[in-house]
Design a protein around this motif. Sequence first.
Motif, PDB file in Angstrom:
ATOM      1  N   HIS A 232       4.420  -7.059 -17.617  1.00 10.29           N
ATOM      2  CA  HIS A 232       5.646  -6.402 -17.765  1.00 10.29           C
ATOM      3  C   HIS A 232       6.706  -6.788 -16.488  1.00 10.29           C
ATOM      4  N   LEU A 233       5.972  -6.527 -15.371  1.00 11.19           N
ATOM      5  CA  LEU A 233       6.928  -6.833 -14.101  1.00 11.19           C
ATOM      6  C   LEU A 233       7.046  -8.206 -14.067  1.00 11.19           C
ATOM      7  N   ALA A 234       6.259  -9.077 -14.242  1.00 11.02           N
ATOM      8  CA  ALA A 234       6.394 -10.554 -14.463  1.00 11.02           C
ATOM      9  C   ALA A 234       7.772 -10.815 -15.099  1.00 11.02           C
ATOM     10  N   VAL A 235       7.949 -10.186 -16.274  1.00  9.01           N
ATOM     11  CA  VAL A 235       8.932 -10.676 -17.446  1.00  9.01           C
ATOM     12  C   VAL A 235      10.351  -9.932 -16.641  1.00  9.01           C
ATOM     13  N   LYS A 236       9.979  -8.822 -16.088  1.00 13.66           N
ATOM     14  CA  LYS A 236      11.291  -7.967 -15.452  1.00 13.66           C
ATOM     15  C   LYS A 236      11.735  -8.763 -14.155  1.00 13.66           C
TER      16      LYS A 236
ATOM     17  N   ASN B  40       5.194 -18.243  -7.103  1.00 11.38           N
ATOM     18  CA  ASN B  40       3.681 -17.869  -6.322  1.00 11.38           C
ATOM     19  C   ASN B  40       3.651 -16.850  -5.402  1.00 11.38           C
ATOM     20  N   GLU B  41       4.451 -16.705  -4.448  1.00 13.36           N
ATOM     21  CA  GLU B  41       4.590 -15.542  -3.587  1.00 13.36           C
ATOM     22  C   GLU B  41       4.958 -14.361  -4.295  1.00 13.36           C
ATOM     23  N   LEU B  42       5.922 -14.199  -5.124  1.00  8.84           N
ATOM     24  CA  LEU B  42       6.556 -13.211  -5.703  1.00  8.84           C
ATOM     25  C   LEU B  42       5.244 -12.733  -7.118  1.00  8.84           C
ATOM     26  N   ALA B  43       4.638 -13.841  -7.560  1.00  8.05           N
ATOM     27  CA  ALA B  43       3.550 -13.311  -8.430  1.00  8.05           C
ATOM     28  C   ALA B  43       2.405 -12.499  -7.635  1.00  8.05           C
ATOM     29  N   GLN B  44       2.154 -12.845  -6.566  1.00 16.78           N
ATOM     30  CA  GLN B  44       1.010 -12.160  -5.572  1.00 16.78           C
ATOM     31  C   GLN B  44       1.583 -10.828  -5.316  1.00 16.78           C
ATOM     32  N   LYS B  45       2.780 -10.770  -5.054  1.00 19.03           N
ATOM     33  CA  LYS B  45       3.579  -9.324  -4.726  1.00 19.03           C
ATOM     34  C   LYS B  45       3.378  -8.141  -5.889  1.00 19.03           C
ATOM     35  N   LEU B  46       3.578  -8.903  -7.025  1.00 18.98           N
ATOM     36  CA  LEU B  46       3.555  -8.120  -8.214  1.00 18.98           C
ATOM     37  C   LEU B  46       2.413  -7.323  -8.554  1.00 18.98           C
ATOM     38  N   HIS B  47       1.378  -7.725  -8.075  1.00 18.08           N
ATOM     39  CA  HIS B  47       0.038  -6.979  -8.230  1.00 18.08           C
ATOM     40  C   HIS B  47      -0.090  -5.687  -7.481  1.00 18.08           C
ATOM     41  N   HIS B  48       0.507  -5.654  -6.216  1.00 20.89           N
ATOM     42  CA  HIS B  48       0.816  -4.556  -5.602  1.00 20.89           C
ATOM     43  C   HIS B  48       1.655  -3.619  -6.503  1.00 20.89           C
ATOM     44  N   ASP B  49       2.753  -3.889  -6.899  1.00 26.02           N
ATOM     45  CA  ASP B  49       3.645  -3.220  -7.969  1.00 26.02           C
ATOM     46  C   ASP B  49       3.045  -2.796  -9.143  1.00 26.02           C
ATOM     47  N   ALA B  50       2.250  -3.636  -9.811  1.00 23.95           N
ATOM     48  CA  ALA B  50       1.941  -3.156 -10.920  1.00 23.95           C
ATOM     49  C   ALA B  50       0.392  -2.023 -10.909  1.00 23.95           C
ATOM     50  N   ASN B  51      -0.187  -2.131  -9.476  1.00 27.38           N
ATOM     51  CA  ASN B  51      -0.752  -0.896  -9.331  1.00 27.38           C
ATOM     52  C   ASN B  51      -0.215   0.495  -9.227  1.00 27.38           C
ATOM     53  N   GLN B  52       1.251   0.477  -8.554  1.00 28.09           N
ATOM     54  CA  GLN B  52       1.924   1.563  -8.583  1.00 28.09           C
ATOM     55  C   GLN B  52       2.354   2.228  -9.743  1.00 28.09           C
ATOM     56  N   VAL B  53       2.488   1.265 -10.845  1.00 30.25           N
ATOM     57  CA  VAL B  53       3.050   1.721 -12.158  1.00 30.25           C
ATOM     58  C   VAL B  53       1.954   1.765 -13.071  1.00 30.25           C
ATOM     59  N   CYS B  54       0.747   1.349 -12.834  1.00 33.29           N
ATOM     60  CA  CYS B  54      -0.391   1.492 -13.910  1.00 33.29           C
ATOM     61  C   CYS B  54      -0.808   2.926 -14.105  1.00 33.29           C
ATOM     62  N   PHE B  55      -0.627   3.383 -15.287  1.00 33.53           N
ATOM     63  CA  PHE B  55      -1.032   4.569 -15.660  1.00 33.53           C
ATOM     64  C   PHE B  55      -2.551   5.028 -15.418  1.00 33.53           C
ATOM     65  N   ILE B  56      -3.272   4.077 -15.602  1.00 37.86           N
ATOM     66  CA  ILE B  56      -4.689   4.326 -15.447  1.00 37.86           C
ATOM     67  C   ILE B  56      -5.095   4.448 -13.889  1.00 37.86           C
ATOM     68  N   ALA B  57      -4.756   3.665 -13.178  1.00 38.05           N
ATOM     69  CA  ALA B  57      -5.008   3.368 -11.605  1.00 38.05           C
ATOM     70  C   ALA B  57      -4.385   4.693 -11.021  1.00 38.05           C
ATOM     71  N   ARG B  58      -3.097   5.129 -11.662  1.00 34.35           N
ATOM     72  CA  ARG B  58      -2.400   6.411 -10.845  1.00 34.35           C
ATOM     73  C   ARG B  58      -3.331   7.630 -11.296  1.00 34.35           C
ATOM     74  N   SER B  59      -4.096   7.548 -12.270  1.00 32.86           N
ATOM     75  CA  SER B  59      -4.946   8.893 -12.786  1.00 32.86           C
ATOM     76  C   SER B  59      -6.273   8.779 -12.369  1.00 32.86           C
ATOM     77  N   VAL B  60      -6.780   7.692 -11.699  1.00 35.90           N
ATOM     78  CA  VAL B  60      -8.458   8.026 -11.114  1.00 35.90           C
ATOM     79  C   VAL B  60      -8.339   8.512  -9.604  1.00 35.90           C
TER      80      VAL B  60
END
Length: 156
Positions: free
Chosen positions: A77-81, A124-144
């Motif tokens: 989702h963030l990649a598309v955005k 490439n650099e942005l693609a790497q950064k998006l993993h951090h951002d994805a962790n911030q919005v992932c519903f499951i990661a935010r729930s554990v």
Amino acid sequence: MDLSNHRYRVSLAWTGNRGEGTSSYRSYGRDHVITAPGLPDLAGTADPTFHGDKDRWNPEQLLLTALSQCHMLSYLHLAVKHGVVVTEYTDDAEGTLRLNRDGSGEFTSATLHPRVTVADPAHNELAQKLHHDANQVCFIARSVNFPVMHQPVTAN
């Protein structure tokens, strides 16, 4: 329609009664079936360490699967955005479960190892950064209540 609250339902049926019920720790199977309307049944069990069937999914694998799936979906989702064209995504997730003396246990960490291929090397650099951002919005990661770490690799 309230879009801020979503409800999910699954059904679970224990199929491990070998005729004696839970008369002893080894007398029953841990097998069960998880169902949801319109989806294939999911064959579940306990981890083989706890007398489960190695040919069925266990809750620990399913928790790790949920983390991996959620991260991937958030990431895409963030990649598309952000205009990053992803052409391939794989992950080999790992989790650590600690057993306590009282028989309880909990996950202490999970590490995702996403390998992402992007169409444009300039991303490439942005693609790497998006993993951090994805962790911030992932519903499951935010729930554990344990850390979910990432060791991503980006390729072209």
